[in-house]
Design a protein around this motif. Structure first.
Motif, PDB file in Angstrom:
ATOM      1  N   ARG A 192       0.965   8.596  -6.497  1.00 25.86           N
ATOM      2  CA  ARG A 192       1.121  10.299  -6.129  1.00 25.86           C
ATOM      3  C   ARG A 192       2.514  11.169  -7.141  1.00 25.86           C
ATOM      4  O   ARG A 192       2.417  12.121  -7.124  1.00 25.86           O
ATOM      5  CB  ARG A 192       1.441  10.449  -4.553  1.00 25.86           C
ATOM      6  N   SER A 196       8.011   2.939   1.382  1.00 24.91           N
ATOM      7  CA  SER A 196       8.052   4.044   1.051  1.00 24.91           C
ATOM      8  C   SER A 196       8.849   4.840   0.221  1.00 24.91           C
ATOM      9  O   SER A 196       9.259   5.415  -0.612  1.00 24.91           O
ATOM     10  CB  SER A 196       6.702   4.984   2.172  1.00 24.91           C
ATOM     11  N   THR A 247      12.876   2.023   3.912  1.00 23.26           N
ATOM     12  CA  THR A 247      11.678   1.654   3.667  1.00 23.26           C
ATOM     13  C   THR A 247      10.669   1.631   2.490  1.00 23.26           C
ATOM     14  O   THR A 247      11.470   2.067   1.790  1.00 23.26           O
ATOM     15  CB  THR A 247      10.552   2.947   4.570  1.00 23.26           C
ATOM     16  N   ASN A 257       0.607   3.861  -3.073  1.00 16.14           N
ATOM     17  CA  ASN A 257       0.892   5.375  -2.890  1.00 16.14           C
ATOM     18  C   ASN A 257       1.742   6.135  -3.451  1.00 16.14           C
ATOM     19  O   ASN A 257       0.688   7.026  -3.737  1.00 16.14           O
ATOM     20  CB  ASN A 257       0.171   5.606  -1.178  1.00 16.14           C
ATOM     21  N   VAL A 258       2.976   5.711  -2.716  1.00 12.80           N
ATOM     22  CA  VAL A 258       3.733   7.026  -3.300  1.00 12.80           C
ATOM     23  C   VAL A 258       3.672   7.157  -5.037  1.00 12.80           C
ATOM     24  O   VAL A 258       4.040   7.555  -5.476  1.00 12.80           O
ATOM     25  CB  VAL A 258       4.949   6.044  -2.780  1.00 12.80           C
ATOM     26  N   ALA A 292       9.929   3.559  -3.087  1.00 15.17           N
ATOM     27  CA  ALA A 292       8.993   4.057  -3.964  1.00 15.17           C
ATOM     28  C   ALA A 292       9.316   5.214  -4.849  1.00 15.17           C
ATOM     29  O   ALA A 292       9.557   5.804  -5.695  1.00 15.17           O
ATOM     30  CB  ALA A 292       8.158   3.982  -3.943  1.00 15.17           C
ATOM     31  N   GLU A 293      10.040   6.019  -3.769  1.00 16.63           N
ATOM     32  CA  GLU A 293      10.294   7.553  -3.873  1.00 16.63           C
ATOM     33  C   GLU A 293      11.653   7.577  -4.972  1.00 16.63           C
ATOM     34  O   GLU A 293      12.071   8.191  -5.595  1.00 16.63           O
ATOM     35  CB  GLU A 293      10.227   7.904  -2.530  1.00 16.63           C
ATOM     36  N   ARG A 332       1.372  -1.188  -0.276  1.00 15.74           N
ATOM     37  CA  ARG A 332      -0.423   0.094   0.379  1.00 15.74           C
ATOM     38  C   ARG A 332       0.571   1.485  -0.123  1.00 15.74           C
ATOM     39  O   ARG A 332       0.707   2.166  -0.632  1.00 15.74           O
ATOM     40  CB  ARG A 332      -1.191  -0.049   1.407  1.00 15.74           C
ATOM     41  N   ASP A 333       1.835   1.557   0.781  1.00 19.40           N
ATOM     42  CA  ASP A 333       2.374   2.287   0.929  1.00 19.40           C
ATOM     43  C   ASP A 333       3.271   2.841  -0.227  1.00 19.40           C
ATOM     44  O   ASP A 333       3.565   3.780  -1.044  1.00 19.40           O
ATOM     45  CB  ASP A 333       3.384   2.237   1.586  1.00 19.40           C
ATOM     46  N   ILE A 334       3.919   1.351  -1.047  1.00 21.76           N
ATOM     47  CA  ILE A 334       4.709   1.691  -2.483  1.00 21.76           C
ATOM     48  C   ILE A 334       3.756   2.103  -3.206  1.00 21.76           C
ATOM     49  O   ILE A 334       4.271   3.073  -4.091  1.00 21.76           O
ATOM     50  CB  ILE A 334       5.251  -0.039  -2.909  1.00 21.76           C
TER      51      ILE A 334
END
Length: 444
Positions: free
Chosen positions: A161, A256, A254, A157-158, A259-260, A153-155
């Motif tokens: 976005r 997230s 992490t 979402n990032v 993904a960044e 989910r975190d990946i």
């Protein structure tokens, strides 16, 4: 009953008694000590000696329990063991039969982690030189994680976005528990071999060391190492380090953060593209202006084509006249040279030369013949003179004047003395013409 009656036991009875006593009183026991003389025969059981400063005891871990060990036993390792005391009646030996072993002062998982980390480091799986850079903008991103965990989910979402329409392929796996490591390694291999993704994120959310243990498995480490595309590890929190983090091409603290790292924000990229377009337009304008100035400068140096044609025509006429003059002069020179050669050729006609040589030969022949005739005439006169002189000196000439020559017969000796002949001897008298054979009738 005799108080001193002796109770005699057999060895087996005594050993059985000791066995019952020990196995009853030491059915569950914790023992700590140092491992030495470790052996691993083909049976798969582990035999070693557990010792301290003053004592030692044999110990064994059967094959069924060996597979549950999280770390490798080795000589010199301080351990805490749990098991029971057993008697091997055949040899009357007692030993510890262990069911659980953990390193002293450090957890078994931590020791297993350190041992595997050291071994893979020696093999070069952690070398920085082999690690690859991430693509600037991947066409599609592969993710190996649990489909229901917080990490995915975190990946997502990032990623949504930062770059809402980027492609993502999820390979769902278990991230802890039995078989999790094999599924993770299989997912990494599948995404890499399919060739659809340019980078892979493998990870999960936070947890205890036991929860993250699948990412410390050797099969996961080798799956990341052999991946044909770069792999980002995103496991647990920033303080959690796993074997997968050391092997991965890049570690994210992490999911997230992974993904960044894998994609930049789309608006940043669009801004960069806009900047690049502006720079390109400026560069193009500058280039066009510079080329335009160059063309103008070149136009000033270019003459009217009609004038250039007239100049070329005049130069052509001049060249044509010079060429005709040169050709005519050359023709005349060649003709004169040909006439000279022709005259020389006819003056040196072979027939004429032969006739001239023939006249010379005739003159020389006549001269030779005349010379020979003169020589012959001169020789003849000399010869005749010599002949005349010889004739004058010849006996024949004397005979001609009436003399004769007398030879005694039969030996033919010329007689110069009358004593050289005997009376009645035969002589030959040669006259001017003919010979006479005479007998000597007397001598005077």
């Amino acid at each position: 009953m005799d108080l001193f009656e002796r109770r005699i036991l057999t060895v087996s009875q005594l050993t059985a008694g000791i066995k019952d006593l020990l196995e009853t009183h030491f059915d569950e026991v914790w023992v700590e000590g140092e491992i030495s003389n470790l052996r691993c025969p083909p049976s798969g059981h582990l035999y070693f000696t557990l010792k301290d400063e003053n004592s030692q005891i044999r110990a064994v871990i059967f094959k069924m329990q060996v597979r549950y060990l999280r770390f490798d036993l080795e000589d010199g390792l301080q351990v805490v063991c749990w098991g029971r005391v057993g008697i091997y009646e055949k040899r009357g030996e007692y030993q510890l039969i262990l069911d659980y072993v953990e390193p002293k002062g450090i957890g078994s998982l931590q020791l297993a982690f350190e041992q595997l980390k050291e071994r893979l480091a020696k093999e070069g799986l952690f070398d920085e030189a082999r690690k690859r850079s991430l693509p600037l903008l991947p066409r599609k991103i592969g993710i190996v994680t649990s489909p229901t965990g917080a990490a995915i989910r975190d990946i997502l979402n990032v990623l949504h976005r930062r770059f809402e329409n980027i492609g993502v392929v999820l390979y769902p796996v278990k991230v802890q528990g039995e078989g999790a490591a094999e599924e993770i390694a299989q997912g990494i291999g599948y995404l890499g071999e399919e060739g659809e993704v340019d980078v892979i994120i493998v990870g999960r959310g936070g947890g205890s060391l036991e929860d993250l243990w699948a990412f410390n498995d050797e099969v996961v480490a080798r799956g990341i190492f052999h991946s044909p595309v770069p792999v980002i590890s995103a496991i647990g929190h920033e303080t959690d380090f796993t074997i997968a983090d050391f092997v991965a091409d890049m570690r994210a603290p992490t999911p997230s953060a992974a993904a960044e790292m894998v994609v930049r924000e789309k608006r940043d990229l669009l801004r960069v593209i806009d900047d690049l377009e502006e720079r390109m337009e400026r560069e193009m304008d500058h280039l066009l202006n510079r080329k335009r100035e160059e063309v103008r400068g070149a136009e000033g140096r270019v003459k009217d084509p009609r004038r250039r044609m007239e100049e070329f025509r005049l130069r052509l006429d001049e060249c044509w006249g010079r060429l005709a003059t040169a050709v005519l002069r050359t023709w005349r020179e060649n003709r004169e040279r040909a006439e000279g050669v022709s005259h020389l050729f006819f003056s040196q006609d072979p027939l004429h030369e032969i006739e001239s040589l023939r006249d010379g030969f005739r003159q020389r022949t006549r001269g030779v013949i005349g010379g020979i005739c003169n020589i012959l005439s001169s020789k003849r006169k000399g010869w005749e003179k010599e002949v005349a002189r010889l004739d004058a000196m010849s006996p024949l000439a004397i005979l001609k004047r009436g003399y004769s020559i007398t030879r005694r017969l039969p030996d033919g000796m010329i007689l110069r003395d009358v004593q050289e002949v005997e009376v009645k001897g035969m002589v030959e008298v040669r006259l001017h013409r003919g010979e006479i054979i005479c007998r000597v009738q007397g001598k005077g």
